[in-house]
Design a protein around this motif. Sequence first.
Motif, PDB file in Angstrom:
ATOM      1  N   SER A 334       0.816  -1.205   0.000  1.00 53.83           N
ATOM      2  CA  SER A 334       0.000   0.000   0.000  1.00 53.83           C
ATOM      3  C   SER A 334       0.857   1.265   0.000  1.00 53.83           C
ATOM      4  N   THR A 335       2.155   1.135   0.339  1.00 53.38           N
ATOM      5  CA  THR A 335       3.008   2.317   0.294  1.00 53.38           C
ATOM      6  C   THR A 335       3.669   2.477  -1.076  1.00 53.38           C
TER       7      THR A 335
ATOM      8  N   MET B   1      -3.291   1.201   5.136  1.00 51.20           N
ATOM      9  CA  MET B   1      -3.089  -0.198   4.759  1.00 51.20           C
ATOM     10  C   MET B   1      -4.423  -0.841   4.384  1.00 51.20           C
ATOM     11  N   ARG B   2      -4.425  -1.566   3.262  1.00 53.21           N
ATOM     12  CA  ARG B   2      -5.671  -2.173   2.829  1.00 53.21           C
ATOM     13  C   ARG B   2      -5.647  -3.679   3.122  1.00 53.21           C
ATOM     14  N   TRP B   5      -4.396  -6.776   0.735  1.00 50.73           N
ATOM     15  CA  TRP B   5      -3.005  -7.128   0.476  1.00 50.73           C
ATOM     16  C   TRP B   5      -2.568  -8.353   1.293  1.00 50.73           C
TER      17      TRP B   5
END
Lengths: 648, 175
Positions: A334-335, B1-2, B5
């Motif tokens: 996500s980064t 943050m998802r 993932w």
Amino acid sequence: MIAELGLAALWLAAALAALQLYAGAMALRPGREGVAALVRPAAVIQGIACAFAFVMLLWVFAITDLSVKLVAANSHSAKPMIFKLAGAWGNHEGSMLLWVAVMALSGALIALVERRLPEKTMLATLAAQAFVGLGFYAFLIASSNPFERLPQPAIEGLGLNPLLQDIGLAFHPPTLYFGYVGLSVAFSFAVGAMLTRQVTPEFARVMRPWVLGAWVFLTLGITAGSYWAYYELGWGGWWFWDPVENASLMPWLAATALLHSASVLAARDALRAWTIMLGVVAFSMSMVGTFLVRSGILTSVHAFAVDPERGSFILVLLTLYIGGALALFALRASTVTEGQRFAVTSREGALVFNNVMLSAILGIVLLGTLYPLLTEAFDVRVSVGPPYFNPVGAIFVIPMLLVMTVGPLLRWRRDSLERIQRPMILVGMVMLGMLVAAFTLGEMGVLPLLGLTIAVGLAIASFLPLRGRRLTRVPLAVWGMVVAHFGLAVALFGMASEGAFSEERLAAVAVGGTAQVGPWEVTLSEVLPAAGPNWTAIEGHLLASYAGGDPIELDPQSRSFWAPPQETTESALATRWNGQLYAVVGSEAGAGRWQLRLWWKPFVTFIWYGGMLVALGGALALIGRVTDDLRRRAVRARIARRRGEEAV
Amino acid sequence: MRWWWWIPLLLFAGFLGVAAYQLTQPKNDLVPSAMVGKPLPEFDLRAAAEGMPGASTADFHDGKPRLLNIWASWCLPCIAEAPQLDQLKQEGAEIVGIAIRDRPEDVAAFLARHGNPYTHVGADDLSQVQLAIGSSGVPETFVIDGEGVIRYQHIGDIRAEHVPILLEKLREAGE
């Protein structure tokens, strides 16, 4: 003494890998850059030490040193030299040593030449490479020491698996290993890029040659393995959906997807997280495959030294590497910022479609391979075979191949289908023509029919990206794509033709009798005993004539090896441009008659020619990319020099 | 943050769990099945290979207990169990085969290569009989008594240690 030198070199390499991991990891912290200078030299010396250990293993096999347990268990003084050497890696311990040796040499090569990425990413990559290597060193030294001595030297060796005494097979496992190692390098690059959050087009360009190289070796390995199963197992088939075959196919599928997504990242800075994911998955698939094959939890025709203890060890390695990489992915993905956008109708769009389809096929093969394992947890033992894989796989293979015909014609970023209307119509007409022609050729299944149609369409379409270009100016990488796509069409044609037109004949024939299969007339002229260095055999002499032409002699054998005792069939093949006659001689059928099995397989050889073309395409692209990189590097060096002169 | 993932890691953890469980698990050979004690479903299958009779429920009503082996030429564990089936035949067991989703030429080739322990081989092209009998995979072997009642189900390939168990079950079914 030689064995002890090898073991010492192995320990040294392991220690250097530990140093490389420690120094690489420390150097990532701010203020600790001092240890960074250790990482590259450690990687280089580790590569040399590990290669030295493997050479020592070759040496003990070459002189058949029977005081070494591995030699006594796998070699024999009566074996030809080439098979003595092949024996060094034709077993669990030796093959693991070959694996780490190639991996360590790859690490050494990156450490020596790769300067394009930010230094921190390189250090993280080399640390990841050392981490993977360290697990295998521990595995080798703790539970699979190839240099172990016997308390008493053996009087004679126990031979090599007779099925493995074949020149093709001697070089088959190393080919796959080179492929797996190439993917381990891509994995390390992916981990390195995640650690430093540097997922850039440059990262894709650095990783791409390793993926291409791995992909070429995997393609060759799978093609050779398929041909080996075809002529050695004597079942007349070329793919059995066996767990071992699937174990080599799954990394190939992932590598194919990775190759295409890396191209998108390199050219357009899109698909960042996806490319990283595939980098992790491709190597994971080779590890999972190795685990399934070596742990013996799935039944396979391929005999491997099966050992639950080793299985547990590989499972621990899997947990560390794949689990660690996937956890890192979940934390970092996500980064990683989103890359460039693109329209659905564009080169990227087609490549994403290809990636989704390849991933779906990979999922299907993985599920089919693991399903017996899953159900066994509920005490149900099953076998999953072609009735599942063929139709279910086709659901995704067919759309993928259709998009493959037009994808390379599309422009990057945004395009319209109207622009490529004419080539699309051309390909459509060709396929329609083939479909009609195939209908008139006789009855066949749906899959072979579609296979023939798409193969012909794809063969034409694969050359369309060259239209309107000066052929001498086309970059090598584009030639690589054209050849690889054409190769796939050729292989598909072979597969479909084999499925549609094969004829089989099982007959009990007396000496002097004949049997007919397809256009061939086969006469059994005599049956003789034959002998080799460690086997005896029954050899049938056949005279085969195609459509009444001059007869060709064929000598299939049914061999009995005595060290260790085992029966194998040596099929005999008569190859014409339009197919192969495949003959196997079996046991005596009573009353002076012999069992004879004959197949006529039109265009079956196209499967392997196609596979070789695909690999050639990959090799062309690899050469193209590497020479481009070298040219760019030379240009950069020249500019740097000129600046230096100006400064003076 | 998802959260998505983490899906790959979760899937991998699932795989690890199953694999680790499999590695440590001693095999439990005796599985009771829902179909045991019930009569065979009605079927009448064409011959799966030339020169062999097909298989039908009527074959099981002559008072003699038999083995019913569900297999396929494309199934690798079936190759592994071929010697054990041969041994069972040597010991006097009559074996009826049902070939699942198979082609006649493949069946013939398999029998020529790995031996033919069967008195009858029926072709079940759509797995209909297989499912009706309560078998979900290949290979599986059932013990059927002389009245056509299923008495025992063996799931998976027959290994050397299963041969005496099957012979004992066959003997019990004849009593």
